[in-house]
Design a protein around this motif. Structure first.
Motif, PDB file in Angstrom:
ATOM      1  N   MET A  16       0.811  -1.213   0.000  1.00 19.06           N
ATOM      2  CA  MET A  16       0.000   0.000   0.000  1.00 19.06           C
ATOM      3  C   MET A  16       0.851   1.274   0.000  1.00 19.06           C
ATOM      4  O   MET A  16       0.534   2.245  -0.693  1.00 19.06           O
ATOM      5  CB  MET A  16      -0.932   0.019   1.213  1.00 19.06           C
ATOM      6  CG  MET A  16      -1.896   1.201   1.211  1.00 19.06           C
ATOM      7  SD  MET A  16      -2.961   1.253   2.658  1.00 19.06           S
ATOM      8  CE  MET A  16      -4.017  -0.152   2.337  1.00 19.06           C
ATOM      9  N   ARG A  19       2.029   1.885  -3.472  1.00 18.27           N
ATOM     10  CA  ARG A  19       0.941   2.363  -4.326  1.00 18.27           C
ATOM     11  C   ARG A  19       0.619   3.827  -4.038  1.00 18.27           C
ATOM     12  O   ARG A  19       0.420   4.623  -4.946  1.00 18.27           O
ATOM     13  CB  ARG A  19      -0.325   1.515  -4.136  1.00 18.27           C
ATOM     14  CG  ARG A  19      -0.237   0.098  -4.624  1.00 18.27           C
ATOM     15  CD  ARG A  19      -1.625  -0.518  -4.819  1.00 18.27           C
ATOM     16  NE  ARG A  19      -2.520  -0.311  -3.708  1.00 18.27           N
ATOM     17  CZ  ARG A  19      -2.618  -1.108  -2.650  1.00 18.27           C
ATOM     18  NH1 ARG A  19      -1.815  -2.167  -2.551  1.00 18.27           N
ATOM     19  NH2 ARG A  19      -3.487  -0.866  -1.691  1.00 18.27           N
ATOM     20  N   ASP A  20       0.555   4.172  -2.741  1.00 23.64           N
ATOM     21  CA  ASP A  20       0.232   5.553  -2.366  1.00 23.64           C
ATOM     22  C   ASP A  20       1.274   6.527  -2.893  1.00 23.64           C
ATOM     23  O   ASP A  20       0.952   7.612  -3.398  1.00 23.64           O
ATOM     24  CB  ASP A  20       0.149   5.675  -0.832  1.00 23.64           C
ATOM     25  CG  ASP A  20      -1.109   5.024  -0.265  1.00 23.64           C
ATOM     26  OD1 ASP A  20      -2.010   4.699  -1.056  1.00 23.64           O
ATOM     27  OD2 ASP A  20      -1.172   4.835   0.960  1.00 23.64           O
ATOM     28  N   GLU A  37      -6.462   1.133  -8.267  1.00 24.22           N
ATOM     29  CA  GLU A  37      -5.376   0.447  -7.584  1.00 24.22           C
ATOM     30  C   GLU A  37      -5.808  -0.981  -7.294  1.00 24.22           C
ATOM     31  O   GLU A  37      -6.994  -1.241  -7.076  1.00 24.22           O
ATOM     32  CB  GLU A  37      -5.024   1.145  -6.263  1.00 24.22           C
ATOM     33  CG  GLU A  37      -4.431   2.526  -6.409  1.00 24.22           C
ATOM     34  CD  GLU A  37      -4.080   3.142  -5.062  1.00 24.22           C
ATOM     35  OE1 GLU A  37      -3.789   2.375  -4.110  1.00 24.22           O
ATOM     36  OE2 GLU A  37      -4.100   4.376  -4.949  1.00 24.22           O
ATOM     37  N   ASP A  39      -4.346  -4.731  -5.196  1.00 24.57           N
ATOM     38  CA  ASP A  39      -3.293  -5.344  -4.399  1.00 24.57           C
ATOM     39  C   ASP A  39      -3.066  -6.808  -4.755  1.00 24.57           C
ATOM     40  O   ASP A  39      -2.306  -7.514  -4.106  1.00 24.57           O
ATOM     41  CB  ASP A  39      -3.582  -5.207  -2.899  1.00 24.57           C
ATOM     42  CG  ASP A  39      -4.846  -5.947  -2.465  1.00 24.57           C
ATOM     43  OD1 ASP A  39      -5.515  -6.562  -3.331  1.00 24.57           O
ATOM     44  OD2 ASP A  39      -5.164  -5.917  -1.262  1.00 24.57           O
TER      45      ASP A  39
END
Length: 219
Positions: A16, A19-20, A37, A39
């Motif tokens: 995460m 991704r952020d 997005e 995961d």
């Protein structure tokens, strides 16, 4: 900018924080927007099908479904969507399998962000982008003149069998796999037996080690 057209990007990575950070950097580009997005590989496939991003930035080592097999399905089901592999793996096997799966580019995670932006624009223009960090691997493989065909798990197992293998190696029960793939428990048991027979393994522990070694799951 590509004719003032906004480039829609989806990010598939199981971390995460990564991704952020990537979303924050990409959203600062005037010609790019992050539309989704994911995961894991399954969610990436779903987003590609429903949202039709121009580019999916794809990690390789993800749970549920790895980036290589997710890429293969996206390219098959959503041919207008380009996939850019962004991975920590520089191993020849991963680079080769990702490109064979249909990825339009391959980059290493230690690359500069400016290179990622360049890569996205290159593959949106229907060209291939290979990071300098792995270019020599691709060239070496291309120039290799050998009659010996490399043994690959994807020449032994079907795409569905690889999905089952990954879920087994991740510790999922037969019932959980059946629910995940919308198949019967009997069908999963049959496929598990066929997988083991094809690769010559008769227990889950060795099956897991095999899946890790072949890049189907990561440690």
């Amino acid at each position: 900018m590509q004719n003032n057209k906004m480039i829609k990007v989806a990010i598939a990575d199981d971390h995460m924080i990564f991704r952020d950070g990537l979303r924050s950097l990409l959203d600062r580009q005037l010609d790019m927007e992050v539309v989704a997005e994911a995961d894991n590989g399954r969610i990436a496939i779903k987003h590609a099908k429903e949202l039709s991003p121009d580019v999916v930035i794809m990690d390789i080592g993800m749970r549920e479904l790895n980036g290589i097999d997710a890429t293969r399905q996206i390219v098959k089901m959503s041919p207008g969507v380009k996939v850019l592999a962004l991975s920590m793996y520089s191993d020849k096997r991963f680079v080769k399998e990702m490109l064979k799966a249909g990825a339009s580019g391959y980059m290493l995670k230690d690359s500069a962000f400016t290179e990622l932006i360049d890569a996205i624009r290159v593959i949106v223009g229907s060209k291939i982008y290979i990071s300098p960090g792995v270019a020599s691997i691709v060239l070496e493989d291309y120039l290799e003149d050998s009659t010996e065909r490399e043994s690959s798990i994807r020449s032994l197992l079907t795409s569905r069998e690889i999905e089952v293998l990954q879920l087994l190696a991740e510790g999922k029960s037969t019932k959980q796999i059946a629910l995940s793939l919308s198949l019967s428990i009997k069908t999963i048991e049959s496929r598990r037996a066929r997988i083991m027979q094809k690769i010559g393994i008769d227990n889950i522990a060795d099956l897991t080690k095999y899946a890790i070694r072949e890049g189907i799951v990561s440690l």
